[in-house]
Design an enzyme around this catalytic site. Structure first.
Site, PDB file in Angstrom:
ATOM      1  N   HIS A 114       0.834  -1.198   0.000  1.00  0.00           N
ATOM      2  CA  HIS A 114       0.000   0.000   0.000  1.00  0.00           C
ATOM      3  C   HIS A 114       0.870   1.250   0.000  1.00  0.00           C
ATOM      4  O   HIS A 114       2.054   1.211   0.290  1.00  0.00           O
ATOM      5  CB  HIS A 114      -0.973   0.014   1.186  1.00  0.00           C
ATOM      6  CG  HIS A 114      -0.344   0.361   2.502  1.00  0.00           C
ATOM      7  ND1 HIS A 114      -0.936   1.221   3.401  1.00  0.00           N
ATOM      8  CD2 HIS A 114       0.823  -0.016   3.069  1.00  0.00           C
ATOM      9  CE1 HIS A 114      -0.151   1.341   4.465  1.00  0.00           C
ATOM     10  NE2 HIS A 114       0.913   0.594   4.286  1.00  0.00           N
ATOM     11  N   CYS A 158       3.925   5.258   5.599  1.00  0.00           N
ATOM     12  CA  CYS A 158       4.051   4.029   6.388  1.00  0.00           C
ATOM     13  C   CYS A 158       5.498   3.553   6.361  1.00  0.00           C
ATOM     14  O   CYS A 158       6.192   3.709   5.350  1.00  0.00           O
ATOM     15  CB  CYS A 158       3.149   2.948   5.788  1.00  0.00           C
ATOM     16  SG  CYS A 158       3.193   1.383   6.682  1.00  0.00           S
ATOM     17  N   GLN A 184      -7.042  -2.858   9.811  1.00  0.00           N
ATOM     18  CA  GLN A 184      -8.259  -2.085  10.014  1.00  0.00           C
ATOM     19  C   GLN A 184      -9.312  -2.570   9.005  1.00  0.00           C
ATOM     20  O   GLN A 184      -8.982  -2.907   7.872  1.00  0.00           O
ATOM     21  CB  GLN A 184      -7.978  -0.595   9.811  1.00  0.00           C
ATOM     22  CG  GLN A 184      -7.051  -0.036  10.880  1.00  0.00           C
ATOM     23  CD  GLN A 184      -6.639   1.392  10.588  1.00  0.00           C
ATOM     24  OE1 GLN A 184      -7.474   2.243  10.359  1.00  0.00           O
ATOM     25  NE2 GLN A 184      -5.339   1.633  10.597  1.00  0.00           N
ATOM     26  N   SER A 195      -5.903   5.577   9.900  1.00  0.00           N
ATOM     27  CA  SER A 195      -4.490   5.888   9.664  1.00  0.00           C
ATOM     28  C   SER A 195      -4.292   6.947   8.601  1.00  0.00           C
ATOM     29  O   SER A 195      -3.261   7.619   8.575  1.00  0.00           O
ATOM     30  CB  SER A 195      -3.742   4.624   9.229  1.00  0.00           C
ATOM     31  OG  SER A 195      -3.762   3.685  10.266  1.00  0.00           O
ATOM     32  N   HIS A 227      -5.267   5.364   1.676  1.00  0.00           N
ATOM     33  CA  HIS A 227      -4.425   4.309   1.116  1.00  0.00           C
ATOM     34  C   HIS A 227      -4.791   4.015  -0.335  1.00  0.00           C
ATOM     35  O   HIS A 227      -5.962   4.075  -0.705  1.00  0.00           O
ATOM     36  CB  HIS A 227      -4.642   2.967   1.844  1.00  0.00           C
ATOM     37  CG  HIS A 227      -4.583   3.012   3.313  1.00  0.00           C
ATOM     38  ND1 HIS A 227      -3.503   2.549   4.030  1.00  0.00           N
ATOM     39  CD2 HIS A 227      -5.485   3.445   4.244  1.00  0.00           C
ATOM     40  CE1 HIS A 227      -3.739   2.689   5.324  1.00  0.00           C
ATOM     41  NE2 HIS A 227      -4.936   3.225   5.478  1.00  0.00           N
TER      42      HIS A 227
END
Length: 179
Positions: free
Chosen positions: A75, A129, A147, A170, A173
């Site tokens: 991702h 990330c 998630q 977060s 994505h």
């Protein structure tokens, strides 16, 4: 032995180390015996990007296939100031708005779809990330490991397919199913 901060862009007493269990780089302060996944405050992020691309981009470890009920995905994450942890390996404090983060990811999505660059290549320099060092590769995971919004999108993809933009706590994505 501490790494030369002039090359890494890290503040004094900080160095880059490599986690054997997660196969990812992390930051360690040898004076305070403190470690963290995100760079410390005062980091020159441009120097750090160059250093990380040079020394920490070939750390992929292949996991054997045949993990029942598990998939493998990569991702590209763009965080915003309302993300659950608004910091990353590139920025100690992320201040962009949700809308700005989504616009950034839309521009990345356009470049990937135009085949200018792959998700993995772009993730290495632009993802918020720590998986950026592994071209965004998250390894194998099953239901309940991520998630829910992320997991639902990833499991719905065919191998080689990229998701539309997915929003989680977060950030935003783009997800590519690898296996």
């Amino acid at each position: 032995m501490p790494v030369d901060p002039s090359e890494t862009g890290l503040p004094p007493n900080w160095e880059v180390r490599h986690s054997q269990s997660k196969n990812l780089p992390y930051y360690f302060n040898h004076a305070q015996k403190e470690s963290r996944w995100e760079p410390p405050a005062g980091t020159d992020t441009e120097k750090l990007k160059v250093y990380m691309a040079k020394y920490h981009s070939d750390t992929l470890v292949e996991t054997p296939a045949g993990q029942p009920g598990k998939i493998r995905a990569a991702h590209l994450l763009v965080k915003h100031r309302d993300s659950r942890r608004p910091s990353s390996w590139k920025e100690a404090e992320i201040t962009r708005t949700k809308q700005e983060a989504e616009e950034i990811l839309k521009s990345y999505e356009k470049r990937i779809k135009a085949r200018e660059i792959s998700l993995g290549e772009l993730a290495m320099s632009e993802s918020d990330c720590s998986s950026a060092r592994k071209r965004g590769d998250l390894g194998y995971f099953g239901r309940g490991d991520m998630q829910k919004e992320f997991e639902d999108a990833a499991f719905a993809l065919d191998v080689g397919e990229m998701s539309p933009i997915v929003s989680t706590a977060s950030g935003f994505h783009l997800i590519e199913r690898l296996q």
